[in-house]
Design an enzyme around this catalytic site. Structure first.
Site, PDB file in Angstrom:
ATOM      1  N   TYR A   1      17.126  30.851   7.065  1.00 41.88           N
ATOM      2  CA  TYR A   1      15.921  31.597   7.431  1.00 41.88           C
ATOM      3  C   TYR A   1      15.853  31.843   8.929  1.00 41.88           C
ATOM      4  O   TYR A   1      16.166  30.946   9.720  1.00 41.88           O
ATOM      5  CB  TYR A   1      14.670  30.790   7.054  1.00 41.88           C
ATOM      6  CG  TYR A   1      14.347  30.809   5.591  1.00 41.88           C
ATOM      7  CD1 TYR A   1      14.115  32.018   4.919  1.00 41.88           C
ATOM      8  CD2 TYR A   1      14.232  29.623   4.882  1.00 41.88           C
ATOM      9  CE1 TYR A   1      13.792  32.010   3.579  1.00 41.88           C
ATOM     10  CE2 TYR A   1      13.908  29.615   3.541  1.00 41.88           C
ATOM     11  CZ  TYR A   1      13.700  30.818   2.897  1.00 41.88           C
ATOM     12  OH  TYR A   1      13.376  30.814   1.582  1.00 41.88           O
TER      13      TYR A   1
ATOM     14  N   MET B   1      12.772  24.706   2.014  1.00 44.52           N
ATOM     15  CA  MET B   1      11.866  23.865   1.228  1.00 44.52           C
ATOM     16  C   MET B   1      12.635  22.862   0.359  1.00 44.52           C
ATOM     17  O   MET B   1      12.321  21.682   0.321  1.00 44.52           O
ATOM     18  CB  MET B   1      10.972  24.742   0.357  1.00 44.52           C
ATOM     19  CG  MET B   1       9.885  23.952  -0.345  1.00 44.52           C
ATOM     20  SD  MET B   1       8.958  24.955  -1.504  1.00 44.52           S
ATOM     21  CE  MET B   1       7.940  25.915  -0.423  1.00 44.52           C
TER      22      MET B   1
ATOM     23  N   ARG C   1     -10.806   0.541  14.279  1.00 45.76           N
ATOM     24  CA  ARG C   1     -10.622   1.260  13.020  1.00 45.76           C
ATOM     25  C   ARG C   1     -11.661   0.709  12.055  1.00 45.76           C
ATOM     26  O   ARG C   1     -12.764   1.224  11.993  1.00 45.76           O
ATOM     27  CB  ARG C   1      -9.181   1.060  12.514  1.00 45.76           C
ATOM     28  CG  ARG C   1      -8.765   2.035  11.477  1.00 45.76           C
ATOM     29  CD  ARG C   1      -7.260   1.992  11.209  1.00 45.76           C
ATOM     30  NE  ARG C   1      -6.813   0.753  10.600  1.00 45.76           N
ATOM     31  CZ  ARG C   1      -5.545   0.535  10.217  1.00 45.76           C
ATOM     32  NH1 ARG C   1      -4.625   1.482  10.390  1.00 45.76           N
ATOM     33  NH2 ARG C   1      -5.196  -0.600   9.665  1.00 45.76           N
TER      34      ARG C   1
ATOM     35  N   LYS D   1       0.839  -1.206   0.000  1.00 45.76           N
ATOM     36  CA  LYS D   1       0.000   0.000   0.000  1.00 45.76           C
ATOM     37  C   LYS D   1       0.874   1.256   0.000  1.00 45.76           C
ATOM     38  O   LYS D   1       2.061   1.170   0.364  1.00 45.76           O
ATOM     39  CB  LYS D   1      -0.882  -0.010   1.259  1.00 45.76           C
ATOM     40  CG  LYS D   1      -0.049  -0.009   2.529  1.00 45.76           C
ATOM     41  CD  LYS D   1      -0.895  -0.263   3.765  1.00 45.76           C
ATOM     42  CE  LYS D   1      -0.005  -0.281   4.985  1.00 45.76           C
ATOM     43  NZ  LYS D   1      -0.657  -0.849   6.154  1.00 45.76           N
TER      44      LYS D   1
HETATM   45  C1  LIG Z   1       0.041  -1.681   6.884  1.00 45.54           C
HETATM   46  C2  LIG Z   1      -0.571  -2.859   7.459  1.00 45.54           C
HETATM   47  C3  LIG Z   1       0.209  -3.974   7.840  1.00 45.54           C
HETATM   48  C4  LIG Z   1       1.703  -3.987   7.803  1.00 45.54           C
HETATM   49  O1  LIG Z   1       2.235  -3.367   8.947  1.00 45.54           O
HETATM   50  P1  LIG Z   1       3.804  -3.325   9.238  1.00 45.54           P
HETATM   51  O2  LIG Z   1       3.926  -2.810  10.594  1.00 45.54           O
HETATM   52  O3  LIG Z   1       4.398  -2.421   8.215  1.00 45.54           O
HETATM   53  O4  LIG Z   1       4.279  -4.714   9.079  1.00 45.54           O
HETATM   54  C5  LIG Z   1      -0.455  -5.117   8.240  1.00 45.54           C
HETATM   55  N1  LIG Z   1      -1.796  -5.164   8.306  1.00 45.54           N
HETATM   56  C6  LIG Z   1      -2.577  -4.104   7.982  1.00 45.54           C
HETATM   57  C7  LIG Z   1      -4.050  -4.233   8.084  1.00 45.54           C
HETATM   58  C8  LIG Z   1      -1.997  -2.914   7.568  1.00 45.54           C
HETATM   59  O5  LIG Z   1      -2.763  -1.874   7.259  1.00 45.54           O
END
Ligand SMILES: *Cc1c(COP(=O)(O)O)cnc(C)c1O
Length: 818
Positions: free
Chosen positions: A712, A761, A584, A487
């Site tokens: 800055y 920046m 969540r 992701k």
């Molecule tokens: C991102 C995510 C993971 C992976 O987590 P890590 O700590 O990077 O291993 C596992 N399960 C879900 C549902 C996630 O959103």
């Protein structure tokens, strides 16, 4: 013929364990191995159809319809053995003892491959050398390397690496080295020496039948090596060397001078120097490696003139293979490390990862292969044919002469000719593999094809990622699958490349956050199952079209997808998300009964997995909470499975939980951040490799006088006269503004340089007063060298995830293999 067990008589010249890497099927024996994520036995039928006629298979997998089918195959030999890797090792051992050429065995913590390559460079004029390809030094790599020994070889150079105890005992009889080089033994610290001793002893087993062993005598290890060798191989001559201790067999004197160094060698109790030469190397680690090789060459009988001459060809070894973005939607695979047959054989399968693109191979004449032109080029043509290359561009007079052998080739007499012809401008939407001998300067072609952008880059080491994945595969064992979390552009590392690597390593599942991320992967050749964590109702059509698998976390979503499938007559695989405490997404425990009841009436939906997410698996403080989550999840997953009448995959573990809560591994683990070698766990820290380096360069250097201010808001103040460097990275690149005013540092020439003043920046300033040699254009490492990403995150009061995903799009991603 089907033979029960050994002895095995192979007619094939080649052995392969990888069904994708067979280019001469009639002449290759296939060894079927049941790996962690795939089973070689599945490919036997396809391989038989391709022409493979010799197979070694495992009893445990020789079941089902396979034996029946295979009994119909004509002219085929199949040996059914207990353990195919053991058998491969036995075969290699028998092959090894059939030849009595001198063999050098190399092991140690670092430098094995470099020593092997340099020793090859030093000896190849006097010997016909066979050596391990690249860094083939494992339980499988070593037997495959040994299998390449043929009767015309007069010297073997093989490396051996171990990851576990008792492995060297397996490799010793296969390599059976007469000569040994022990390259380097990590950093032996007295407080860890008890465990270090065990490792050292294990590695030394390689030399238990050797006649001579070369190593650098260090205070920490020398005594121990002596004792161990005395105990196990007392007749072995220990050729020890030192740059400080004149009591060792050879005293070595190094003098670094700019980019080259002078080396002198003197034997114990002799007054004259027996070798005095120069090499184009200038760092300690390289000098240590070349010293081993020079002493070995001397031991093999090379004289002063031969060694001196061969040393002229020694160059730093880059085994880097870089995958870069090219102009006109091309992808470049820049692998100019070596252009011998083995190198080509290992690089060609990379094309496989880009099925959607045309395949272009740019090669130069093959230099120094020791093979005759008349044999060499037909072999290359054969190899290329097997990989369905669309077009070959050949550079050099040998390729021009042998042009007629190739199907689709354009040839040029030199690299300049190719560039001047303008023909490169017609290459688009292709994956281009470049393999050229050094003298053809392929970097000019890379230059012409590469997209040039902002120079700050995130370097991603794909081999480290593969090694980390392998570490997890072996930690969790065969019965647990792995889901790779890609992701958010694979946490900023680049979803397509990372997914390709994971796919090629046989990962079971991939996961994205949103549908479009999944669609993008599908459009780029990813066929591995993909779970989408946050699907939208409007996207169901796309989800089905691209064979994505939605995570369903609410009744409204469940009803919507069922209705969609019912109306369109589609079936879909789904994943059920349970909330066990994260609060969540997900069904709550009290929803389970209603959920199973509904699922029972939704024949279009097939539940592939049931999952939940841990809220605090990285923190032992929340052990009780986490264990409670795991138990709750198991309980709920069990009732869902019972009601469904089939067992979907159960998964709850993220990276941190794999080590901290082994009982949470269940059917599958979800691996995210630890793939990149980032972990808070000390055990994992030892085994994982860092995969990410963020680097930029110095744009300008300025002298600053006492009392002057920098940047800055004039927050940077100099109390003494000093020097600052302006770096081409700022908060818009993702370098957190909280790291200004000395909170963060950059590594320049190995020195940590604290930031001065506020981060701007696009730029920031660092204090380089302590580096006299610093110059504009020098590299500055933000993290991944001496500075670890997790430490930097702490300083910026955030977590590594945020730093990674904030690295902006304009920072170029460069993929490397070391
Ligand atoms: C991102 C995510 C993971 C992976 O987590 P890590 O700590 O990077 O291993 C596992 N399960 C879900 C549902 C996630 O959103």
């Amino acid at each position: 013929m089907i033979y029960p067990n050994e002895p095995i008589q192979l007619k094939s010249t080649y052995i392969s364990l990888d069904s994708r890497q067979i280019y001469d099927p009639e002449n290759t024996a296939f060894v079927a191995v049941r790996g962690i994520n795939h089973d070689g036995h599945q490919y036997m039928e396809t391989l038989y159809q391709k022409g493979v006629r010799e197979f070694i298979v495992e009893k445990g997998s020789w079941v089902g319809q396979l034996p029946e089918k295979a009994s119909q195959w004509t002219n085929t030999s199949i040996w059914v053995v207990d353990n195919s890797i053991k058998t491969l090792q036995n075969l290699a051992h028998l092959h090894r003892i059939a030849f009595n050429l001198p063999v050098v065995g190399i092991t140690g913590s670092n430098g094995k491959t470099t020593c092997k390559e340099w020793l090859y460079t030093l000896t190849k004029n006097e010997f016909n050398v066979v050596r391990s390809p690249k860094s083939f030094n494992s339980q499988i790599g070593v037997p495959l390397s040994i299998w390449a020994i043929q009767s015309h070889h007069t010297l073997g150079i093989f490396e051996a690496g171990i990851s576990k105890m008792n492995e060297m005992g397996q490799l010793e009889p296969i390599i059976h080295p007469e000569y040994g080089i022990f390259t380097h033994f990590g950093e032996a610290h007295s407080q860890h020496f008890e465990t270090d001793k065990i490792k050292l002893t294990e590695k030394l087993k390689l030399f238990w039948h050797s006649k001579k062993l070369i190593y650098r005598a260090s205070e920490e290890t020398n005594e121990w090596i002596r004792l161990e060798m005395q105990k196990n191989n007392p007749t072995c001559e220990l050729v020890t060397w030192s740059t400080t201790d004149p009591n060792q067999s050879i005293f070595v004197y190094w003098k670094i001078n700019g980019t080259r160094s002078q080396l002198k060698f003197q034997k114990k109790n002799q007054s004259e120097v027996f070798l005095d030469l120069h090499v184009e190397l200038c760092d300690e680690a390289s000098l240590e490696n070349i010293t081993h090789c020079i002493i070995q060459a001397h031991v093999l009988g090379l004289d002063k003139a031969q060694i001196e001459l061969a040393c002229k060809a020694i160059r730093p070894i880059s085994m880097r293979l870089e995958i870069k973005e090219g102009v006109r939607n091309n992808q470049l695979i820049d692998d100019s490390y070596n252009n011998d047959m083995d190198g080509l054989r290992l690089a060609l399968p990379l094309f496989k990862r880009y099925e959607e693109k045309s395949k272009v191979l740019i090669i130069s004449d093959f230099m120094e292969t020791g093979q005759k032109e008349g044999d060499l080029y037909p072999t290359i043509v054969q190899l290329i044919k097997h990989h369905r290359i669309d077009h070959v561009i050949g550079i050099g007079s040998q390729l021009e002469r042998n042009k007629h052998l190739f199907n689709q080739i354009s040839t040029y007499s030199s690299t300049e000719d190719l560039i001047d012809s303008g023909d490169l401008n017609t290459v688009h939407d292709s994956v281009i593999l470049l393999k050229g001998a050094r003298k053809f300067s392929f970097e000019k072609i890379v230059n012409a094809l590469e997209t040039k952008t902002h120079c700050t880059q995130l370097e991603i080491n794909l081999e480290a990622i593969e090694n980390n994945l392998t570490y997890y595969k072996s930690t969790i064992g065969n019965d647990t699958k792995i889901m790779g979390m890609v992701k958010a552009h694979a946490y900023g590392a680049g979803a397509i490349e990372i997914a390709k690597v994971l796919q090629s390593q046989g990962i079971d599942y991939l996961t994205v956050a949103f549908t479009d991320e999944g669609v993008n992967l599908r459009k780029n050749g990813i066929y591995t199952p993909i779970m989408v964590m946050n699907p939208q109702i409007e996207e169901f059509e796309k989800i089905i079209e691209y064979a994505l698998e939605p995570e369903i976390y609410s009744f409204s979503m469940l009803d919507a997808i069922d209705e969609y499938c019912f109306h369109h007559g589609k079936n879909i695989k789904i994943h059920i998300k349970l909330d066990t405490g994260m609060k969540r997404l997900g069904f709550e425990p009290e929803d389970i009964d209603q959920l199973t009841e509904k699922l029972g009436q939704m024949p279009h939906l097939w539940v592939v997995s049931v999952l939940s997410h841990l809220a605090a698996s990285e923190n032992p403080k929340h052990k009780e909470f986490t264990e409670n989550q795991i138990n709750q999840f198991k309980h709920a997953a069990k009732s869902i499975s019972t009601e469904l009448g089939h067992r979907p995959l159960w998964h709850i573990a993220n990276s941190a939980a794999i080590q901290n809560y082994p009982e949470s591994r269940l059917d599958m683990v979800r691996l995210g951040i630890n793939l990149y070698g980032i972990t808070g766990n000390l055990i994992e820290k030892k085994s994982l490799e860092n995969a990410l380096i963020l680097k930029t360069y110095i744009s300008q250097i300025k002298n600053v006088k006492k009392g002057e201010s920098v940047g800055y808001g004039r927050l940077g103040q100099f109390k003494e006269n000093g020097k600052i460097a302006t770096l081409a990275i700022g908060y818009a690149d993702g370098y957190n503004r909280a790291l200004g005013n000395g909170v963060g540092s950059f590594e320049i020439q190995g020195v940590l340089c604290p930031t001065v003043g506020n981060i701007c920046m696009d730029m920031c300033m660092v204090d380089v007063s302590n580096i006299p040699q610093v110059k504009e254009g020098d590299e500055a490492i933000a993290f991944g060298g001496k500075i670890q990403l997790s430490d930097l995150a702490k300083l910026a009061q955030t977590i590594p995830y945020e730093i990674m995903t904030n690295i902006s799009e304009r920072v170029k991603r460069v993929y490397v293999r070391e």
